[in-house]
Scaffold this motif. Structure first.
Motif, PDB file in Angstrom:
ATOM      1  N   MET A   1      25.946  42.058  41.125  1.00 53.11           N
ATOM      2  CA  MET A   1      26.755  40.905  40.746  1.00 53.11           C
ATOM      3  C   MET A   1      25.950  40.009  39.805  1.00 53.11           C
ATOM      4  O   MET A   1      24.794  39.712  40.048  1.00 53.11           O
ATOM      5  N   THR A   2      26.576  39.606  38.739  1.00 47.62           N
ATOM      6  CA  THR A   2      25.881  38.739  37.793  1.00 47.62           C
ATOM      7  C   THR A   2      26.106  37.284  38.172  1.00 47.62           C
ATOM      8  O   THR A   2      27.237  36.820  38.231  1.00 47.62           O
ATOM      9  N   THR A   3      25.031  36.570  38.456  1.00 49.85           N
ATOM     10  CA  THR A   3      25.155  35.161  38.777  1.00 49.85           C
ATOM     11  C   THR A   3      25.138  34.350  37.492  1.00 49.85           C
ATOM     12  O   THR A   3      24.828  34.863  36.415  1.00 49.85           O
ATOM     13  N   VAL A   4      25.492  33.069  37.635  1.00 49.38           N
ATOM     14  CA  VAL A   4      25.450  32.187  36.466  1.00 49.38           C
ATOM     15  C   VAL A   4      24.042  32.164  35.889  1.00 49.38           C
ATOM     16  O   VAL A   4      23.842  32.224  34.680  1.00 49.38           O
ATOM     17  N   GLU A   5      23.014  32.159  36.801  1.00 53.06           N
ATOM     18  CA  GLU A   5      21.624  32.115  36.323  1.00 53.06           C
ATOM     19  C   GLU A   5      21.273  33.340  35.485  1.00 53.06           C
ATOM     20  O   GLU A   5      20.645  33.233  34.436  1.00 53.06           O
ATOM     21  N   ASP A   6      21.698  34.520  35.972  1.00 55.61           N
ATOM     22  CA  ASP A   6      21.429  35.751  35.213  1.00 55.61           C
ATOM     23  C   ASP A   6      22.058  35.667  33.829  1.00 55.61           C
ATOM     24  O   ASP A   6      21.442  36.000  32.809  1.00 55.61           O
ATOM     25  N   LEU A   7      23.306  35.233  33.824  1.00 53.28           N
ATOM     26  CA  LEU A   7      24.051  35.156  32.569  1.00 53.28           C
ATOM     27  C   LEU A   7      23.355  34.195  31.612  1.00 53.28           C
ATOM     28  O   LEU A   7      23.163  34.493  30.422  1.00 53.28           O
ATOM     29  N   LEU A   8      22.904  33.061  32.164  1.00 56.38           N
ATOM     30  CA  LEU A   8      22.257  32.059  31.311  1.00 56.38           C
ATOM     31  C   LEU A   8      20.951  32.599  30.749  1.00 56.38           C
ATOM     32  O   LEU A   8      20.604  32.347  29.599  1.00 56.38           O
ATOM     33  N   ARG A   9      20.230  33.364  31.564  1.00 57.48           N
ATOM     34  CA  ARG A   9      18.951  33.892  31.084  1.00 57.48           C
ATOM     35  C   ARG A   9      19.183  34.885  29.962  1.00 57.48           C
ATOM     36  O   ARG A   9      18.420  34.967  29.025  1.00 57.48           O
ATOM     37  N   GLN A  10      20.290  35.617  30.077  1.00 59.92           N
ATOM     38  CA  GLN A  10      20.616  36.585  29.022  1.00 59.92           C
ATOM     39  C   GLN A  10      21.045  35.864  27.750  1.00 59.92           C
ATOM     40  O   GLN A  10      20.668  36.246  26.647  1.00 59.92           O
ATOM     41  N   LEU A  11      21.859  34.813  27.925  1.00 60.28           N
ATOM     42  CA  LEU A  11      22.455  34.164  26.763  1.00 60.28           C
ATOM     43  C   LEU A  11      21.480  33.219  26.070  1.00 60.28           C
ATOM     44  O   LEU A  11      21.533  33.051  24.858  1.00 60.28           O
ATOM     45  N   GLY A  12      20.573  32.597  26.832  1.00 58.86           N
ATOM     46  CA  GLY A  12      19.653  31.604  26.280  1.00 58.86           C
ATOM     47  C   GLY A  12      18.975  32.060  24.994  1.00 58.86           C
ATOM     48  O   GLY A  12      19.081  31.390  23.962  1.00 58.86           O
ATOM     49  N   PRO A  13      18.296  33.220  25.043  1.00 59.30           N
ATOM     50  CA  PRO A  13      17.621  33.689  23.831  1.00 59.30           C
ATOM     51  C   PRO A  13      18.571  33.918  22.663  1.00 59.30           C
ATOM     52  O   PRO A  13      18.238  33.633  21.512  1.00 59.30           O
ATOM     53  N   ARG A  14      19.774  34.417  22.958  1.00 61.28           N
ATOM     54  CA  ARG A  14      20.732  34.662  21.865  1.00 61.28           C
ATOM     55  C   ARG A  14      21.135  33.353  21.213  1.00 61.28           C
ATOM     56  O   ARG A  14      21.214  33.243  19.999  1.00 61.28           O
ATOM     57  N   VAL A  15      21.395  32.355  22.047  1.00 59.98           N
ATOM     58  CA  VAL A  15      21.797  31.056  21.514  1.00 59.98           C
ATOM     59  C   VAL A  15      20.660  30.467  20.688  1.00 59.98           C
ATOM     60  O   VAL A  15      20.863  29.945  19.596  1.00 59.98           O
ATOM     61  N   LEU A  16      19.437  30.609  21.223  1.00 56.03           N
ATOM     62  CA  LEU A  16      18.263  30.133  20.473  1.00 56.03           C
ATOM     63  C   LEU A  16      18.199  30.832  19.122  1.00 56.03           C
ATOM     64  O   LEU A  16      17.946  30.209  18.090  1.00 56.03           O
TER      65      LEU A  16
END
Lengths: 139, 382
Positions: free
Chosen positions: B1-16
């Protein structure tokens, strides 16, 4: 990156001899000379921190005691101190640097701390690499 | 299950990556992304946005603009406004790649590049990076902020400094050098290599991924329960992860088909030959030697020459191995260990024992030292 222990030896019964004239004990220095020396040490550690190379460091008391196992049910055997004859380690510092060359460069810089008359004391520093835990990949 | 934290860790670098590509400087872009992530943590549990990444980009970009507007002088503000690209679809693939090239900037030392890559592309916290390398968090924070400053000062030349080879070496360092805190750096390196392979069609990137997977497949068998080292010959091959190895071999075949051989492909080929063998004796040693020849031609590395000598010893006998070893300069790590091994094979046990002991004194890891000390002790009668 690799970690190295820098050992400051003040008096030694082994290892290379100090440069003549630079091995005047600290208790014979003036107040100003001691202040300059300590300031140098602090600045050196700050420089390492700023570079992201500082791991840890402590000064050690000159008085130590030798201890060993005394046998079943007996108290440990203690002896010493032997400050006059045995190695006296004044302090240590752990650094985490890119190469052995850099570790030697840092140790040399520390060895240039000012002593009597503001001249570099050129004390010997023992530089010992840490054994790492296992590398991930083998050949 | 993907938690919000997992999702954020994945997305953070992309957004950066998006912000940096749009022209935001690295340090303040990272601050803005952090603020956007914090906002997401508080807001998302009440209702997820339909496109989380777009939501984060919008929030982070606004935060970054706020920073620029409030902190910089008027003319800088106007210039940033002028440089803002027109809205349109983002090419996120290219962004992560750009970020990797930035983090592996030629002006950075390898260790700084590793730290920055884990922080910015891997999305690890400074504490996690520090923990993995067993240094204080403040030390790691300094290392990372120095690296960011260096990048800000030097910038990245258009194409000249986009050196994929450097990125690959940094990823391999991440794979090899971590001690493993709460984050498994080997797994992290594999994850990043997968992203890289997805974004380039470079056979060396694929070769590196294959190499990491092959090493990873053997991980469970490399150390005994008590933590002692188990050499390749003695490893329990039934514990090798065959699915992982099979995936790696497929990747390697695809990479080799491109006919642009590089050192990671050659190393992966050797690792694949080991993975393929039911036992050390049944390894295709002549072919291993062949790949070491290729690798030596590519790198000229004395360490490769040393490994080649050991393989020659297996393929053509210890005497041939010892002759090959003569080509390897003194002072190379593990040369004495290899020498001792070949001498033992040729029956010169006294000399072998002495060399094992010397090799143990120069080992760089505790597991290696203990292993070599035990090797030396085998020849001592009682």
């Amino acid at each position: 990156m690799a970690k190295y222990l820098l050992l400051k030896h003040y008096r030694r019964s082994s290892g290379p001899a100090p440069l003549p004239g630079t091995d005047v004990p600290m208790e014979q220095w003036t107040q100003e000379e001691i202040d300059a020396h300590l300031t140098f040490m602090d600045d050196f550690a700050d420089g390492l921190r700023e570079r992201g190379e500082f791991v840890d460091g402590q000064a050690l008391s000159p008085e130590g005691t030798f201890v060993r196992y005394g046998g079943e049910g007996k108290p440990p055997v203690t002896d010493g101190p032997f400050a006059e004859t045995k190695d006296l380690i004044a302090g240590w510092m752990i650094i985490d640097v890119d190469s052995e060359e850099r570790a030697h460069e840092a140790a040399a810089e520390l060895s240039a701390a000012p002593g009597q008359g503001g001249e570099p004391i050129c004390e010997w520093l023992e530089v010992r690499p840490f054994l790492t835990r296992e590398p991930t990949a083998d050949a | 299950m993907t938690t919000v934290e997992d999702l954020l860790r994945q997305l953070g670098p992309r957004v950066l990556g998006v912000l940096v590509r749009r022209g935001a400087d690295f340090a303040s872009a990272e601050d803005a992304v952090q603020e956007a992530l914090i906002e997401a943590v508080t807001r998302w549990p009440e209702g997820m946005p339909s496109d989380p990444q777009a939501w984060l980009v919008t929030v982070a970009w606004r935060r970054w603009l706020d920073h620029v507007r409030s902190e910089s002088a008027r003319h800088r503000r106007e210039r940033a406004d002028l440089e803002e690209p027109p809205p349109g679809p983002t090419e996120q693939a290219d962004d992560t790649l750009h970020l990797l090239f930035l983090c592996c900037h030629p002006a950075l030392s390898p260790s700084s590049a590793v730290a920055l890559t884990l922080r910015a592309v891997g999305g690890l916290t400074t504490r996690q990076v520090a923990e993995a390398y067993l240094v204080p968090e403040s030390t790691m924070a300094q290392r990372i902020s120095r690296a960011k400053r260096t990048i800000a000062e030097q910038g990245l030349d258009a194409e000249g400094e986009r050196d994929l080879g450097r990125v690959l070496r940094v990823l391999y360092l991440v794979f090899n050098e971590g001690y493993g805190g709460e984050v498994d750096l080997a797994a992290e390196a594999i994850r990043l290599a997968r992203e890289l392979v997805g974004q380039t069609d470079d056979p060396e990137a694929t070769g590196l991924l294959a190499l990491m997977l092959l090493h990873h497949a053997r991980r469970a068998s490399r150390f005994a329960a008590d933590g002692s080292l188990v050499t390749l010959a003695d490893q329990d091959r039934s514990r090798w992860d065959t699915a992982l190895a099979a995936e790696a071999v497929d990747l390697l075949h695809a990479a080799l088909a491109a006919d642009r051989l590089g050192e990671f492909q050659a190393q992966a080929a050797i690792a694949a030959l080991h993975a393929d063998a039911p036992s050390a004796q049944e390894t295709d040693w002549p072919q291993v030697v062949g790949w070491y020849d290729e690798l030596l031609a590519l790198t000229g590395s004395p360490v490769v020459a040393l490994n080649r000598a050991v393989a020659v010893g297996e393929a053509d006998g210890p005497q041939a191995g010892l002759r090959a070893l003569e080509e390897v300069p003194e002072g190379i790590p593990r040369r004495e260990a290899a020498h001792a091994f070949l001498l033992e094979r040729s029956g010169e046990t006294t000399q072998a024992a002495e060399l094992y002991a010397r090799a143990a004194a120069r080992a760089s890891s505790t597991a290696e030292r203990d292993h070599l000390t035990r090797q030396a002790a085998r020849f001592r009668s009682r």
